[in-house]
Design a protein around this motif. Structure first.
Motif, short mmCIF file in Angstrom:
data_model
loop_
_atom_site.label_atom_id
_atom_site.label_comp_id
_atom_site.label_asym_id
_atom_site.label_seq_id
_atom_site.Cartn_x
_atom_site.Cartn_y
_atom_site.Cartn_z
N TRP A 47 39.31 20.49 52.74
CA TRP A 47 40.15 20.35 53.93
C TRP A 47 40.73 18.94 53.93
CZ3 TRP A 47 40.93 24.53 57.05
CH2 TRP A 47 40.08 25.61 56.86
N THR A 48 42.05 18.82 54.10
CA THR A 48 42.68 17.51 54.09
C THR A 48 42.48 16.77 55.40
OG1 THR A 48 44.79 18.45 54.79
CG2 THR A 48 44.44 18.19 52.42
N GLU A 49 42.30 17.52 56.47
CA GLU A 49 42.03 16.93 57.78
C GLU A 49 40.84 17.63 58.40
OE1 GLU A 49 45.33 16.34 60.51
OE2 GLU A 49 46.67 16.94 58.88
N ALA A 50 39.99 16.87 59.03
CA ALA A 50 38.86 17.43 59.78
C ALA A 50 38.51 16.43 60.86
CB ALA A 50 37.66 17.66 58.87
N ASP A 51 38.58 16.87 62.11
CA ASP A 51 38.29 15.96 63.21
C ASP A 51 37.93 16.75 64.46
OD1 ASP A 51 37.90 13.56 64.45
OD2 ASP A 51 39.92 12.80 64.05
N VAL A 52 37.41 16.06 65.44
CA VAL A 52 37.04 16.66 66.72
C VAL A 52 38.28 16.77 67.60
CG1 VAL A 52 35.68 16.34 68.82
CG2 VAL A 52 34.70 15.74 66.61
N VAL A 53 38.52 17.95 68.14
CA VAL A 53 39.65 18.13 69.06
C VAL A 53 39.19 18.30 70.49
CG1 VAL A 53 41.23 19.05 67.33
CG2 VAL A 53 39.76 20.62 68.60
N TRP A 54 37.91 18.61 70.71
CA TRP A 54 37.38 18.76 72.06
C TRP A 54 35.88 18.54 72.03
CZ3 TRP A 54 33.83 22.11 74.29
CH2 TRP A 54 33.81 22.16 75.68
N ARG A 55 35.39 17.89 73.06
CA ARG A 55 33.95 17.65 73.14
C ARG A 55 33.54 17.60 74.62
NH1 ARG A 55 30.96 13.58 69.49
NH2 ARG A 55 29.13 14.86 69.40
N TYR A 56 32.43 18.28 74.93
CA TYR A 56 31.84 18.22 76.26
C TYR A 56 30.33 18.27 76.08
CZ TYR A 56 30.63 19.24 81.08
OH TYR A 56 30.08 19.18 82.32
N LEU A 57 29.67 17.15 76.34
CA LEU A 57 28.24 17.00 76.14
C LEU A 57 27.88 17.37 74.69
CD1 LEU A 57 26.97 18.40 79.55
CD2 LEU A 57 27.33 16.02 78.91
N ASP A 58 27.10 18.43 74.47
CA ASP A 58 26.71 18.81 73.11
C ASP A 58 27.64 19.81 72.46
OD1 ASP A 58 24.50 17.19 73.23
OD2 ASP A 58 23.12 18.78 73.78
N ASP A 59 28.65 20.27 73.19
CA ASP A 59 29.59 21.26 72.66
C ASP A 59 30.78 20.54 72.01
OD1 ASP A 59 28.04 23.38 73.67
OD2 ASP A 59 28.98 23.16 75.62
N VAL A 60 31.12 20.96 70.81
CA VAL A 60 32.19 20.31 70.06
C VAL A 60 33.03 21.37 69.37
CG1 VAL A 60 32.72 18.70 68.18
CG2 VAL A 60 30.71 18.31 69.62
N ILE A 61 34.34 21.17 69.39
CA ILE A 61 35.26 22.00 68.61
C ILE A 61 35.85 21.10 67.54
CG2 ILE A 61 37.40 23.31 68.60
CD1 ILE A 61 36.77 24.18 71.44
N VAL A 62 35.71 21.54 66.30
CA VAL A 62 36.22 20.78 65.15
C VAL A 62 37.43 21.52 64.59
CG1 VAL A 62 35.68 19.97 62.83
CG2 VAL A 62 33.94 19.88 64.60
N PHE A 63 38.46 20.76 64.28
CA PHE A 63 39.68 21.31 63.71
C PHE A 63 39.78 20.89 62.25
CE2 PHE A 63 44.10 20.52 62.49
CZ PHE A 63 44.65 21.76 62.68
N GLY A 64 40.20 21.80 61.40
CA GLY A 64 40.41 21.47 60.00
C GLY A 64 41.72 22.05 59.51
N ARG A 65 42.37 21.31 58.64
CA ARG A 65 43.65 21.76 58.06
C ARG A 65 43.57 21.57 56.56
NH1 ARG A 65 49.19 19.59 60.41
NH2 ARG A 65 47.89 20.01 62.20
N ARG A 66 43.97 22.59 55.82
CA ARG A 66 43.95 22.50 54.34
C ARG A 66 45.20 21.86 53.82
NH1 ARG A 66 40.14 25.22 50.99
NH2 ARG A 66 38.61 26.11 52.35
#
Length: 66
Positions: A47-66
Motif C-alpha cells: 500500500w502506498t498510503e496508510a494512515d488513520v482517517v478517524w479515531r475515537y478512544l480505542d476505535d480506529v479507521i485506517v485508510f489505505g491506497r495502493r
C-alpha cells in the motif's frame, strides 16, 4: 453447523470448526495489536498510503491506497 450462502451445510467443516473452538478457547477475540503494526503491515504489503482517517478512544479507521 456452518452453512454456505445457499444455506446448505458445508460438508467436512464441522470438525474444523470444533478444532478451532478448542484451539481458541479462552482467547479474547480482540487481540491487541498496536496501530503501528497495522500501518506498517499495510505498507509492507504494497500500500502506498496508510494512515488513520478517524479515531475515537480505542476505535480506529485506517485508510489505505495502493
Amino acid at each position: 453447523m456452518l452453512r454456505s450462502r445457499t444455506s446448505r451445510p458445508l460438508e467436512g467443516m464441522a470438525a474444523h470448526a470444533e478444532r478451532r473452538a478448542q484451539v481458541w478457547a479462552g482467547v479474547s477475540p480482540n487481540a491487541l495489536a498496536p496501530l503501528s503494526f497495522h500501518l506498517e503491515s499495510m505498507r509492507a504489503a504494497g500500500w502506498t498510503e496508510a494512515d488513520v482517517v478517524w479515531r475515537y478512544l480505542d476505535d480506529v479507521i485506517v485508510f489505505g491506497r495502493r
